[in-house]
Scaffold this motif. Structure first.
Motif, PDB file in Angstrom:
ATOM      1  N   PHE A  15     -22.981 -52.939  24.754  1.00 18.86           N
ATOM      2  CA  PHE A  15     -23.852 -53.628  23.803  1.00 18.86           C
ATOM      3  C   PHE A  15     -25.206 -53.945  24.439  1.00 18.86           C
ATOM      4  O   PHE A  15     -26.247 -53.634  23.875  1.00 18.86           O
ATOM      5  CB  PHE A  15     -23.182 -54.923  23.326  1.00 18.86           C
ATOM      6  CG  PHE A  15     -24.077 -55.739  22.431  1.00 18.86           C
ATOM      7  CD1 PHE A  15     -24.272 -55.377  21.096  1.00 18.86           C
ATOM      8  CD2 PHE A  15     -24.750 -56.851  22.923  1.00 18.86           C
ATOM      9  CE1 PHE A  15     -25.124 -56.119  20.282  1.00 18.86           C
ATOM     10  CE2 PHE A  15     -25.593 -57.593  22.104  1.00 18.86           C
ATOM     11  CZ  PHE A  15     -25.779 -57.221  20.778  1.00 18.86           C
ATOM     12  N   ILE A  16     -25.161 -54.538  25.630  1.00 18.14           N
ATOM     13  CA  ILE A  16     -26.441 -54.939  26.245  1.00 18.14           C
ATOM     14  C   ILE A  16     -27.230 -53.710  26.671  1.00 18.14           C
ATOM     15  O   ILE A  16     -28.461 -53.691  26.634  1.00 18.14           O
ATOM     16  CB  ILE A  16     -26.243 -55.933  27.423  1.00 18.14           C
ATOM     17  CG1 ILE A  16     -27.582 -56.609  27.775  1.00 18.14           C
ATOM     18  CG2 ILE A  16     -25.656 -55.267  28.641  1.00 18.14           C
ATOM     19  CD1 ILE A  16     -28.193 -57.423  26.683  1.00 18.14           C
ATOM     20  N   PHE A  17     -26.507 -52.645  27.044  1.00 13.46           N
ATOM     21  CA  PHE A  17     -27.235 -51.424  27.378  1.00 13.46           C
ATOM     22  C   PHE A  17     -27.961 -50.884  26.162  1.00 13.46           C
ATOM     23  O   PHE A  17     -29.114 -50.445  26.236  1.00 13.46           O
ATOM     24  CB  PHE A  17     -26.300 -50.354  27.947  1.00 13.46           C
ATOM     25  CG  PHE A  17     -27.037 -49.064  28.136  1.00 13.46           C
ATOM     26  CD1 PHE A  17     -27.924 -48.923  29.190  1.00 13.46           C
ATOM     27  CD2 PHE A  17     -26.917 -48.037  27.223  1.00 13.46           C
ATOM     28  CE1 PHE A  17     -28.663 -47.767  29.334  1.00 13.46           C
ATOM     29  CE2 PHE A  17     -27.660 -46.884  27.360  1.00 13.46           C
ATOM     30  CZ  PHE A  17     -28.524 -46.754  28.420  1.00 13.46           C
ATOM     31  N   THR A  18     -27.284 -50.923  24.996  1.00  8.42           N
ATOM     32  CA  THR A  18     -27.913 -50.428  23.766  1.00  8.42           C
ATOM     33  C   THR A  18     -29.146 -51.266  23.418  1.00  8.42           C
ATOM     34  O   THR A  18     -30.171 -50.731  22.999  1.00  8.42           O
ATOM     35  CB  THR A  18     -26.901 -50.469  22.595  1.00  8.42           C
ATOM     36  OG1 THR A  18     -25.686 -49.889  23.056  1.00  8.42           O
ATOM     37  CG2 THR A  18     -27.387 -49.689  21.404  1.00  8.42           C
ATOM     38  N   ILE A  19     -29.017 -52.571  23.619  1.00  5.83           N
ATOM     39  CA  ILE A  19     -30.178 -53.449  23.372  1.00  5.83           C
ATOM     40  C   ILE A  19     -31.316 -53.099  24.333  1.00  5.83           C
ATOM     41  O   ILE A  19     -32.478 -52.975  23.943  1.00  5.83           O
ATOM     42  CB  ILE A  19     -29.774 -54.942  23.560  1.00  5.83           C
ATOM     43  CG1 ILE A  19     -28.745 -55.358  22.505  1.00  5.83           C
ATOM     44  CG2 ILE A  19     -30.993 -55.858  23.529  1.00  5.83           C
ATOM     45  CD1 ILE A  19     -29.272 -55.444  21.096  1.00  5.83           C
ATOM     46  N   SER A  20     -30.960 -52.911  25.600  1.00  6.00           N
ATOM     47  CA  SER A  20     -31.959 -52.578  26.608  1.00  6.00           C
ATOM     48  C   SER A  20     -32.640 -51.249  26.276  1.00  6.00           C
ATOM     49  O   SER A  20     -33.863 -51.112  26.374  1.00  6.00           O
ATOM     50  CB  SER A  20     -31.271 -52.508  27.983  1.00  6.00           C
ATOM     51  OG  SER A  20     -32.177 -52.091  28.953  1.00  6.00           O
ATOM     52  N   ALA A  21     -31.829 -50.261  25.849  1.00  2.00           N
ATOM     53  CA  ALA A  21     -32.384 -48.948  25.490  1.00  2.00           C
ATOM     54  C   ALA A  21     -33.283 -49.074  24.260  1.00  2.00           C
ATOM     55  O   ALA A  21     -34.318 -48.417  24.171  1.00  2.00           O
ATOM     56  CB  ALA A  21     -31.251 -47.964  25.224  1.00  2.00           C
ATOM     57  N   MET A  22     -32.883 -49.936  23.320  1.00  2.00           N
ATOM     58  CA  MET A  22     -33.692 -50.114  22.109  1.00  2.00           C
ATOM     59  C   MET A  22     -35.080 -50.676  22.481  1.00  2.00           C
ATOM     60  O   MET A  22     -36.106 -50.194  21.998  1.00  2.00           O
ATOM     61  CB  MET A  22     -32.987 -51.059  21.137  1.00  2.00           C
ATOM     62  CG  MET A  22     -33.729 -51.245  19.831  1.00  2.00           C
ATOM     63  SD  MET A  22     -32.911 -52.453  18.780  1.00  2.00           S
ATOM     64  CE  MET A  22     -33.359 -53.970  19.580  1.00  2.00           C
ATOM     65  N   ILE A  23     -35.074 -51.677  23.368  1.00  6.82           N
ATOM     66  CA  ILE A  23     -36.363 -52.275  23.771  1.00  6.82           C
ATOM     67  C   ILE A  23     -37.209 -51.238  24.518  1.00  6.82           C
ATOM     68  O   ILE A  23     -38.414 -51.103  24.267  1.00  6.82           O
ATOM     69  CB  ILE A  23     -36.125 -53.519  24.657  1.00  6.82           C
ATOM     70  CG1 ILE A  23     -35.370 -54.587  23.868  1.00  6.82           C
ATOM     71  CG2 ILE A  23     -37.448 -54.084  25.167  1.00  6.82           C
ATOM     72  CD1 ILE A  23     -34.841 -55.725  24.726  1.00  6.82           C
ATOM     73  N   ALA A  24     -36.555 -50.488  25.418  1.00  8.86           N
ATOM     74  CA  ALA A  24     -37.291 -49.448  26.142  1.00  8.86           C
ATOM     75  C   ALA A  24     -37.831 -48.414  25.158  1.00  8.86           C
ATOM     76  O   ALA A  24     -38.958 -47.913  25.320  1.00  8.86           O
ATOM     77  CB  ALA A  24     -36.370 -48.780  27.159  1.00  8.86           C
ATOM     78  N   GLY A  25     -37.035 -48.098  24.130  1.00  5.94           N
ATOM     79  CA  GLY A  25     -37.461 -47.119  23.128  1.00  5.94           C
ATOM     80  C   GLY A  25     -38.657 -47.610  22.330  1.00  5.94           C
ATOM     81  O   GLY A  25     -39.627 -46.869  22.122  1.00  5.94           O
ATOM     82  N   ILE A  26     -38.604 -48.882  21.901  1.00  2.00           N
ATOM     83  CA  ILE A  26     -39.741 -49.444  21.140  1.00  2.00           C
ATOM     84  C   ILE A  26     -40.990 -49.420  22.021  1.00  2.00           C
ATOM     85  O   ILE A  26     -42.064 -48.957  21.614  1.00  2.00           O
ATOM     86  CB  ILE A  26     -39.428 -50.890  20.687  1.00  2.00           C
ATOM     87  CG1 ILE A  26     -38.296 -50.896  19.659  1.00  2.00           C
ATOM     88  CG2 ILE A  26     -40.672 -51.553  20.107  1.00  2.00           C
ATOM     89  CD1 ILE A  26     -37.734 -52.288  19.366  1.00  2.00           C
ATOM     90  N   GLY A  27     -40.825 -49.921  23.240  1.00  2.00           N
ATOM     91  CA  GLY A  27     -41.976 -49.973  24.152  1.00  2.00           C
ATOM     92  C   GLY A  27     -42.508 -48.590  24.472  1.00  2.00           C
ATOM     93  O   GLY A  27     -43.721 -48.353  24.420  1.00  2.00           O
ATOM     94  N   GLY A  28     -41.591 -47.653  24.777  1.00  2.00           N
ATOM     95  CA  GLY A  28     -42.013 -46.306  25.149  1.00  2.00           C
ATOM     96  C   GLY A  28     -42.740 -45.592  24.025  1.00  2.00           C
ATOM     97  O   GLY A  28     -43.759 -44.929  24.244  1.00  2.00           O
ATOM     98  N   ALA A  29     -42.222 -45.727  22.805  1.00  2.00           N
ATOM     99  CA  ALA A  29     -42.840 -45.036  21.665  1.00  2.00           C
ATOM    100  C   ALA A  29     -44.239 -45.596  21.387  1.00  2.00           C
ATOM    101  O   ALA A  29     -45.200 -44.846  21.174  1.00  2.00           O
ATOM    102  CB  ALA A  29     -41.953 -45.186  20.428  1.00  2.00           C
ATOM    103  N   LEU A  30     -44.342 -46.931  21.416  1.00  2.00           N
ATOM    104  CA  LEU A  30     -45.666 -47.533  21.171  1.00  2.00           C
ATOM    105  C   LEU A  30     -46.637 -47.209  22.313  1.00  2.00           C
ATOM    106  O   LEU A  30     -47.830 -46.995  22.094  1.00  2.00           O
ATOM    107  CB  LEU A  30     -45.535 -49.055  21.027  1.00  2.00           C
ATOM    108  CG  LEU A  30     -44.763 -49.548  19.808  1.00  2.00           C
ATOM    109  CD1 LEU A  30     -44.615 -51.065  19.855  1.00  2.00           C
ATOM    110  CD2 LEU A  30     -45.465 -49.140  18.517  1.00  2.00           C
ATOM    111  N   TYR A  31     -46.094 -47.165  23.519  1.00  2.00           N
ATOM    112  CA  TYR A  31     -46.911 -46.945  24.718  1.00  2.00           C
ATOM    113  C   TYR A  31     -47.643 -45.601  24.653  1.00  2.00           C
ATOM    114  O   TYR A  31     -48.848 -45.536  24.885  1.00  2.00           O
ATOM    115  CB  TYR A  31     -45.983 -46.993  25.922  1.00  2.00           C
ATOM    116  CG  TYR A  31     -46.630 -46.952  27.287  1.00  2.00           C
ATOM    117  CD1 TYR A  31     -47.636 -47.841  27.646  1.00  2.00           C
ATOM    118  CD2 TYR A  31     -46.204 -46.037  28.251  1.00  2.00           C
ATOM    119  CE1 TYR A  31     -48.198 -47.816  28.918  1.00  2.00           C
ATOM    120  CE2 TYR A  31     -46.749 -46.011  29.527  1.00  2.00           C
ATOM    121  CZ  TYR A  31     -47.743 -46.905  29.856  1.00  2.00           C
ATOM    122  OH  TYR A  31     -48.298 -46.870  31.111  1.00  2.00           O
ATOM    123  N   VAL A  32     -46.907 -44.528  24.336  1.00  2.00           N
ATOM    124  CA  VAL A  32     -47.568 -43.218  24.352  1.00  2.00           C
ATOM    125  C   VAL A  32     -48.616 -43.111  23.232  1.00  2.00           C
ATOM    126  O   VAL A  32     -49.632 -42.430  23.408  1.00  2.00           O
ATOM    127  CB  VAL A  32     -46.581 -42.032  24.262  1.00  2.00           C
ATOM    128  CG1 VAL A  32     -45.650 -42.006  25.446  1.00  2.00           C
ATOM    129  CG2 VAL A  32     -45.827 -42.005  22.973  1.00  2.00           C
TER     130      VAL A  32
END
Lengths: 309, 439
Positions: free
Chosen positions: A197-214
């Motif tokens: 669960f926490i990994f999925t949350i962590s991946a979701m945050i990384a995904g939001i950040g990564g997508a906005l970042y590029v």
């Protein structure tokens, strides 16, 4: 919650006083804060030290970059798609790794980053842009002030979301896993499910950040994302700020980003990075629990004095 | 008396108004403010330093000649990218938002330039690249002119470099030397990957040279003996090296190991005079293509004067001789400010872009056109490749090369430490050769 409100109000009022150059630094700091919070959600609490967060950020970045660049998919579709792909893809890769702990887990996740670095260049380089990457990606918003408000809002929402999460029983269980996973298991809790669960949350945050970042950068390249320096900046932000806290990674990200940029006019060139490293080490030496611990003790002293006074 | 007093006050008032007008006029205000030029690129590499120094010498000359744009002095501010993609974006933001530069000169490598291009398009700052040669950037200017029109590149793009290198492959490697097979040793960088694509697509089919193996190595490699052994095992006629990072390492080890196969290709370290000492005086036998001017390149009087100033100013501080992009920065600054003088400044952007497109600095040697710092205009077609190169330097890749400078030359390091240009013939000062241990 009052603290978050005050922090939010302060942050939203800054564009009234600061130059656009300073706001640009804040934007980069906000992104680093998002990445550091993502890392901290998994590693700071559970003790599973991930070296693979650039891998997750990269999955999101490349997914939205390729969708928009080659297929013209609008951002409101490509960014959510990138987050979902990161959560699924990241889970598929990381799930087996969550069975191992310590150095092995760290090394396996580091390998993911290295594999991704080479894959983007070897597999379909015309689609990924190969070694040079893709440039001219569409932006969410343009200019320093809109980007400041966008990144600030996302950073604050993620921070508040994580803060609410750790106040639940799940947060306690996560911290307990970091202290003694076997004990948590023997208490009857399914630690694999909690970790997933926490990994999925962590991946979701990384995904939001990564997508906005590029889309903020406007470009993507393997060297920008699957890079050991990028990984270290995420880790150091969380550690210098205070791992296992929510505010700590934000403080660390701001401290490191501003330190590096404010040194630029005075020490151009490599010397800036040497001094940056030295200052960071000194801070970590004197405050091993991070800047947040200094902030907390100061606040306690002040409130204590106020109480006695 | 009363009239006199009135006249006196009238004169004083008029003088005061006039003085106030003069002091507050845009021309006088502008004269106080310097024109700010930003440098973006690496501070530590020889190539980055070459761009900085070329720009510095041009700025000193322009300032000493009374300044620019109505007597304003030029101020140079620098932002280090460390050849890092994200640092490149931060550096561009710093120059634009904090330093408020009027013009940017870049010594960036391929993916770093690509990273800050979106910022350039956003800020609309006139920008001149002196190092990257990536044709993909020129294609962006061609395809989205309005968005990227403020970008100029005064090194011939890699497509033009490759075209002339195919000629070298045909004329020298295939016809003169009789070589038909090669093994490519390519560094693991964006530059290396890009050049290999061109070699694979052009050198092999057009020059009739077959690539029988392709070895990619890490830029931190310190022991090249297994790599050279692997290459030699394939028994190629020659090794094609593509190396831009620490390329003195494979070069010196090639000599030390006396690899029994000739080696040529792209060896960025060999562009500069420091190469000889960097290889422990073991770089003899190395040949490399190089954008121009290069070591071994016969120089005209103006370029020679620039090199003398460079050597006097920087002495033994490396690079002791400017790389090609140092010359590009020097002449590029003149291009940019000549255009700005005619356009009335760097703003409005369209006026400056038009005048920059009209720039055509021709440099002659012994009555021959030797170097040309002009640019391809929008819609202009290069006849040999039949494509557009908008805002790339005006190169000439069609023999007899009398309409501009060639995109590149091939330089040869000899075993006594001397250098010469060996191709194309118009610029040749020596002969292409292989090391003495190769029979």
């Amino acid at each position: 919650m009052r603290g978050w409100l005050v922090f939010g109000l302060l942050m939203f009022s800054l564009p009234l006083f600061l130059s656009t150059g300073t706001l640009r630094i804040f934007v980069m700091a906000n992104f680093l804060a998002i990445f550091a919070m993502s890392w901290d959600a998994l590693s700071g609490r559970t003790g599973y030290i991930s070296f693979g967060h650039p891998f997750l950020i990269g999955i999101a970045g490349y997914t939205t970059a390729m969708l928009t660049y080659h297929l013209g998919v609008p951002l409101y579709l490509s960014i959510p798609a990138a987050v979902v792909v990161t959560m699924i893809g990241g889970t598929l890769f990381f799930l087996p790794a969550l069975r191992i702990r310590g150095t092995y887990f760290a090394l396996v996740t580091l390998a993911f980053m290295e594999i991704m670095y080479h894959l983007t260049q070897v597999i379909a380089p015309k689609v990924t842009g190969g070694t040079r990457g893709l440039s001219g990606l569409p932006e969410m918003v343009s200019g320093a002030i809109p980007n400041y408000y966008l990144t600030c809002s996302v950073m604050l929402l993620i921070g508040i979301g994580l803060w609410l999460l750790i106040r639940t029983g799940l947060g306690t269980a996560l911290s307990a896993i970091g202290v003694d996973e076997e004990a948590v298991k023997s208490s009857g809790l399914n630690t694999n499910r909690i970790k997933l669960f926490i990994f999925t949350i962590s991946a979701m945050i990384a995904g939001i950040g990564g997508a906005l970042y590029v889309h903020y950068l406007g470009s993507i390249a393997p060297r920008a994302l699957f890079d050991i320096n990028f990984l270290f900046s995420i880790l150091v932000a969380a550690l210098v700020g205070g791992a296992g806290t929510i505010v700590g990674p934000i403080m660390g990200a701001y401290f490191l980003t501003f330190l590096l940029e404010y040194l630029r006019p005075y020490i151009p060139g490599a010397g800036r990075f040497v001094l940056y490293g030295v200052i960071t080490l000194v801070v970590y030496y004197f405050a091993p629990k991070g800047l947040y611990s200094i902030f907390s003790s100061l606040r306690q002293r002040l409130s204590g004095k106020a109480g006695t006074g | 008396m009363g009239t006199n007093r009135m006249t006196f006050f009238s004169i004083m008032a008029t003088a005061a108004v006039f003085m106030a007008g003069v002091l507050c006029s845009p021309v006088t205000m502008a004269a106080k403010d310097p024109v700010v030029v930003g440098y973006i690129g690496s501070f530590d590499s020889d190539t980055g330093k070459s761009t900085i120094r070329g720009a510095e010498i041009a700025i000193e000359e322009l300032n000493a000649a009374g300044g620019v744009l109505g007597g304003r002095q030029i101020k140079l501010v620098k932002a280090d990218t460390r050849e890092d993609v994200t640092e490149g974006i931060k550096a561009y933001e710093y120059l634009a938002e904090t330093e408020k530069v009027d013009f940017i000169i870049s010594g960036s490598i391929d993916d770093v330039s690509l990273s800050w291009l979106p910022r350039m398009a956003e800020y609309k700052i006139p920008t001149l690249d002196t190092w990257t040669s990536y044709v993909g950037i020129i294609d962006m200017v061609v395809n989205e002119y309005d968005k990227y029109k403020m970008y100029f590149m005064n090194v011939a793009c890699d497509y033009a470099l490759a075209t002339l290198y195919v000629d070298f492959g045909k004329d020298i490697l295939a016809d003169k030397m009789g070589w038909k097979t090669t093994v490519v040793l390519q560094e693991d960088t964006a530059f290396g990957g890009g050049v290999f694509e061109l070699v694979d697509q052009m050198l092999a089919p057009e020059a009739g040279i077959e690539i029988i193996d392709h070895i990619v190595y890490d830029t931190n490699t310190v022991d090249f003996s297994p790599i050279f052994s692997k290459a030699a095992e394939s028994k190629p006629d020659f090794i094609y090296l593509i190396s831009s990072v620490r390329s003195q390492v494979p070069s010196s080890q090639y000599v030390k190991l006396q690899v029994p196969v000739p080696m040529t290709g792209i060896n960025v370290a060999a562009f500069g005079k420091d190469f000889w000492n960097d290889t422990g005086q073991m770089g003899g036998g190395t040949s490399t293509l190089s954008p121009i001017p290069s070591v071994g390149f016969a120089m005209d009087d103006r370029t020679k004067a620039f090199v003398e100033k460079y050597e006097a100013k920087y002495g033994n501080s490396r690079p002791i001789f400017p790389h090609f992009n140092g010359f590009n920065a020097y002449y590029g600054m003149y291009n940019a400010f000549n255009a700005a003088e005619r356009a009335g400044g760097f703003a409005p952007l369209d006026a400056w872009v038009t005048e920059m497109e009209n720039e055509d600095l021709k440099i002659y040697k012994d009555g021959k056109l030797w170097l040309r710092y002009g640019f391809w205009k929008p819609g202009e077609i290069e006849p040999r490749t039949n494509r557009e190169y908008t805002h790339n330097i005006k190169f000439d890749i069609t023999q007899p090369l009398d309409d501009g400078a060639p995109s590149m030359v091939v330089i040869q390091w000899y075993e006594d430490g001397s250098t010469a240009v060996v191709y194309p013939e118009k610029y040749a000062t020596g002969e292409f050769g292989v090391p003495s241990w190769i029979k």
